[in-house]
Design an enzyme around this catalytic site. Structure first.
Site, PDB file in Angstrom:
ATOM      1  CG  ASP A  19      10.858   1.763   3.701  1.00 34.13           C
ATOM      2  OD1 ASP A  19      10.478   2.243   2.607  1.00 34.13           O
ATOM      3  OD2 ASP A  19      12.020   1.897   4.131  1.00 34.13           O
ATOM      4  CG  ASN A  67       7.146   9.253   0.494  1.00 32.04           C
ATOM      5  OD1 ASN A  67       6.328   8.634   1.168  1.00 32.04           O
ATOM      6  ND2 ASN A  67       8.454   9.034   0.614  1.00 32.04           N
TER       7      ASN A  67
HETATM    8  C1  IPE Z   1       8.792   6.118   5.017  1.00 38.19           C
HETATM    9  O1  IPE Z   1       9.554   5.495   4.053  1.00 38.19           O
HETATM   10  C2  IPE Z   1       7.493   6.597   4.425  1.00 38.19           C
HETATM   11  C3  IPE Z   1       6.516   5.566   4.090  1.00 38.19           C
HETATM   12  C4  IPE Z   1       6.661   4.282   4.329  1.00 38.19           C
HETATM   13  C5  IPE Z   1       5.297   6.038   3.488  1.00 38.19           C
HETATM   14  P1  IPE Z   1      10.620   6.280   3.155  1.00 38.19           P
HETATM   15  O2  IPE Z   1      11.130   5.305   2.175  1.00 38.19           O
HETATM   16  O3  IPE Z   1      10.006   7.523   2.627  1.00 38.19           O
HETATM   17  O4  IPE Z   1      11.711   6.676   4.239  1.00 38.19           O
HETATM   18  P2  IPE Z   1      13.281   6.901   4.066  1.00 38.19           P
HETATM   19  O5  IPE Z   1      13.471   7.828   2.899  1.00 38.19           O
HETATM   20  O6  IPE Z   1      13.861   5.559   3.814  1.00 38.19           O
HETATM   21  O7  IPE Z   1      13.733   7.454   5.373  1.00 38.19           O
HETATM   22  C1  IPE Z   2       7.384   2.427   0.893  1.00 35.27           C
HETATM   23  O1  IPE Z   2       8.230   1.794  -0.005  1.00 35.27           O
HETATM   24  C2  IPE Z   2       6.200   3.066   0.210  1.00 35.27           C
HETATM   25  C3  IPE Z   2       6.257   4.534   0.138  1.00 35.27           C
HETATM   26  C4  IPE Z   2       7.175   5.278   0.678  1.00 35.27           C
HETATM   27  C5  IPE Z   2       5.193   5.185  -0.589  1.00 35.27           C
HETATM   28  P1  IPE Z   2       9.379   2.579  -0.761  1.00 35.27           P
HETATM   29  O2  IPE Z   2       8.831   3.101  -2.045  1.00 35.27           O
HETATM   30  O3  IPE Z   2      10.001   3.586   0.108  1.00 35.27           O
HETATM   31  O4  IPE Z   2      10.387   1.397  -1.070  1.00 35.27           O
HETATM   32  P2  IPE Z   2      11.955   1.460  -0.915  1.00 35.27           P
HETATM   33  O5  IPE Z   2      12.239   1.852   0.501  1.00 35.27           O
HETATM   34  O6  IPE Z   2      12.458   2.426  -1.900  1.00 35.27           O
HETATM   35  O7  IPE Z   2      12.389   0.049  -1.190  1.00 35.27           O
HETATM   36 MG    MG Z   3      11.533   3.530   1.406  1.00 35.82          MG
END
Ligand code: IPE
Ligand code: IPE
Ligand code: MG
Length: 242
Positions: A19, A67
């Site tokens: 993340d 997502n």
């Molecule tokens: C978890 O991260 C999913 C992945 C890393 C693929 P998210 O960014 O989707 O999770 P939340 O929304 O912060 O809980």
């Molecule tokens: C994790 O990074 C990757 C995916 C969930 C695909 P994020 O895209 O959630 O990055 P943040 O949490 O918004 O910084």
């Molecule tokens: Mg994230």
């Protein structure tokens, strides 16, 4: 058994919630998707290091079933990046004798991505090295619901006796029935939550969270997580060894 900083116990199964890509990019005044591109480089580094360390299975949360809520252009970018990654990693995966797998719902993923997945799973099927499992369109609740539905179907057909369903039986209906539970779950980006990842499997997994965002995650931090893991006492509801 040898313990201590010189010879840390290597977790057999490491799972990672990768993340912080978007925030990493924003912080630098870049578009969020640049963070995803950079994150793909981290995937390469960490996969290579886990192979080197002798980790048996690495499960990476790459795209959650939630997502899809993101803006269409970001989702499209992620799917294109995924396709590029799958095609581009083939050589590295074969050279390192990695067995590639995925968990998650196939429906919803673009056809081209599914083709790349099937291809990579097939060519790497008999590789004897580390299992690299990508969680794609994955949700922990969905996995449990999908398993329950398939058990119910088998019960209706008389293949399963409802009274005999136990944890072992249930485990056979999960996305990857051969997978042991993760020993260590790492989350980057600083949020202390599970975000619908591996809900069934993490009942006794050791959790390790770092504020470092995924594009900046290093092999040194991975080793630090492993050292911390090594020093912990896992009791599984029992009591400490005398
Ligand atoms: C978890 O991260 C999913 C992945 C890393 C693929 P998210 O960014 O989707 O999770 P939340 O929304 O912060 O809980
Ligand atoms: C994790 O990074 C990757 C995916 C969930 C695909 P994020 O895209 O959630 O990055 P943040 O949490 O918004 O910084
Ligand atoms: Mg994230």
């Amino acid at each position: 058994m040898t313990t201590g900083p010189e010879a840390p116990k290597i977790p057999a199964h490491i799972a990672v919630i990768m993340d912080g890509n978007g925030r990493w990019a924003k912080e630098k005044g870049l578009h969020r998707v640049r963070g995803h591109e950079e994150g793909a480089e981290t995937v390469r580094r960490i996969t290579r290091e886990c192979t080197r360390l002798g980790v048996k299975r690495l499960t990476l949360y790459a795209f959650s079933s939630d997502n899809w809520k993101r803006p269409a252009h970001e989702v499209e970018f992620l799917m294109a990046l995924l396709q590029r990654y799958l095609a581009g990693e083939r050589r590295e995966i074969m050279e390192n004798r990695i067995r590639f797998r995925t968990i998650g719902r196939r429906t919803g993923l673009p056809d081209e991505v599914r083709r790349e997945i099937d291809d990579l799973v097939e060519v790497s099927r008999t590789n004897p090295g580390m299992v690299l499992s990508l969680a794609l369109n994955y949700g922990g609740r969905e996995e449990i619901v999908d398993a329950a539905r398939r058990i119910a179907e088998d019960a209706r057909r008389g293949i399963v006796d409802p009274a005999a369903i136990d944890e072992v039986t249930f485990g056979k209906y999960l996305y990857d029935p051969g997978a042991e539970d993760p020993d260590l779950l790492i989350r980057t980006g600083g949020d202390v939550r599970v975000s619908n990842f591996l809900l069934w499997q993490i009942s006794y997994t050791e959790l390790w969270v770092t504020p470092v965002k995924w594009p900046d995650f290093t092999v040194e931090l991975l080793r630090e997580a492993i050292r911390d893991f090594s020093a912990r006492e896992r009791r599984f509801g029992g009591i400490a060894d005398e």
